[in-house]
Scaffold this active site. Structure first.
Site, short mmCIF file in Angstrom:
data_model
loop_
_atom_site.label_atom_id
_atom_site.label_comp_id
_atom_site.label_asym_id
_atom_site.label_seq_id
_atom_site.Cartn_x
_atom_site.Cartn_y
_atom_site.Cartn_z
CE LYS A 199 -3.84 -2.27 2.39
NZ LYS A 199 -4.62 -2.45 3.63
CD GLN B 165 -3.55 -4.38 6.61
OE1 GLN B 165 -3.74 -3.29 6.08
NE2 GLN B 165 -3.90 -5.50 6.01
CG ASP C 81 -9.20 0.25 5.36
OD1 ASP C 81 -8.97 -0.17 4.21
OD2 ASP C 81 -8.44 0.03 6.32
N1 GUN Z 1 -6.93 -6.67 6.41
C1 GUN Z 1 -7.26 -7.35 5.29
N2 GUN Z 1 -7.73 -6.50 4.35
C2 GUN Z 1 -7.70 -5.27 4.89
C3 GUN Z 1 -8.05 -3.98 4.40
O1 GUN Z 1 -8.53 -3.79 3.27
N3 GUN Z 1 -7.85 -2.95 5.25
C4 GUN Z 1 -7.36 -3.12 6.50
N4 GUN Z 1 -7.21 -2.05 7.27
N5 GUN Z 1 -7.02 -4.30 6.99
C5 GUN Z 1 -7.20 -5.37 6.18
#
Ligand code: GUN
Length: 295
Positions: A52, A96, A119
């Site tokens: 990311k 995350q 998110d």
């Molecule tokens: N864990 C798995 N996918 C995601 C996501 O899209 N965002 C976040 N913050 N955690 C995740």
């Protein structure tokens, strides 16, 4: 069978984002800025967050990765989130998941200012999504919708079967596909671990979205001839064949299911790349102030 090619679509959309970012940076006098909080040392999470951050830099965003030990208290994490909420130089904040057991993910999700919640996990964004109001849409479902849009797949009136009801993918995906929008306007079945006769349910799907987190869970006998198959799974297994030391498998038995599907996403090279696009687009929108006006 035609491939829903995440590599091709994400590369094109990334160029668009890069161009828009350059223009916005001129107007704002600064770059869009995403902060990602990572707690602990889960290998998968570290890889995702690193990817990311790398993608942010590639399109011209500022990115900050705050990495905390497993031992951070919930209180300290919430205090950090409150600080970021107040910081006008930060447009987007993600934490995350999963988090260590002593930290309540619901508390964390609700602590993030919904205007920075790129998110799309905050209840305000989820509620607004369900009502078809401007909001941040969770990155993976958003990326899938962008992919369907790119290939001009008209989903109106189709029967969609979503396998898995997670907050991150299955649940929001089912809402998006059912919305009065294009893509959308599907008749949606959301299946999960307690679903009876799962095979019969999935066989009804003109569109099947597999988001269970189990390697090759969806087999050819579960899929209708001509179905559109979207594989969200990223299942890591150790492997001596690859440089990274692991190999990725989807939730769909690609080899067999691709013989029946009209369209299918590969793993890797499918939905994973589109998730990044969803996040980048949300962050760009947050910086622009188009979803929620900047104060
Ligand atoms: N864990 C798995 N996918 C995601 C996501 O899209 N965002 C976040 N913050 N955690 C995740």
């Amino acid at each position: 069978m035609k491939l829903l090619d995440g590599k091709e679509v994400s590369a094109k959309l990334k160029e668009d984002i890069k161009r828009e970012t350059a223009e916005l940076t001129q107007t704002l006098g600064r770059k869009p800025h995403l902060v990602a909080i990572l707690v602990g040392n889960d290998g998968g999470s570290e890889t995702y967050v690193a990817s990311k951050m790398r993608n942010c830099e590639q399109v011209g965003f500022d990115s900050t990765n705050l990495h905390y030990e497993d031992s951070i208290t919930e209180e300290a994490l919430l205090a950090k989130i409150a600080e970021i909420n107040q910081d006008d130089s930060i447009d987007g904040l993600i934490v995350q998941l999963p988090l260590p057991k002593h930290i309540d993910p619901e508390k964390v999700t609700e602590a993030i200012d919904y205007k920075k919640d790129v998110d799309g996990f905050h209840p305000i964004n989820l509620g607004r999504m369900q009502r078809n109001l401007p909001c941040f849409i969770p990155a993976t479902p958003y990326g899938i919708m962008l992919m369907l849009e790119h290939y001009q797949i008209n989903t109106s009136g189709m029967k969609a079967v979503v396998v898995g009801r997670s907050n991150i993918v299955g649940s929001p995906m089912s809402i998006l596909l059912a919305r009065n929008s294009n893509p959308g306007n599907c008749t949606v079945t959301l299946t999960h671990s307690r679903t009876q006769n799962l095979k019969e349910e999935v066989l009804q799907g003109d569109i099947v979205v597999a988001a269970i987190g189990r390697k090759n869970f969806v087999t050819a006998e579960m899929v209708k001839e001509g179905a559109i198959v979207i594989d969200v799974g990223i299942n890591r297994e150790n492997s001596s064949e690859t440089k990274s030391g692991f190999k990725l498998y989807g939730d769909v038995d690609f080899e067999e299911v691709s013989k029946k599907a009209s369209w299918i996403t590969p793993v890797p090279g499918g939905v994973g790349l589109m998730t990044i696009i969803g996040l980048l687009k949300n962050t760009l929108e947050a910086a622009k102030g188009t979803v929620y006006r900047k104060a």
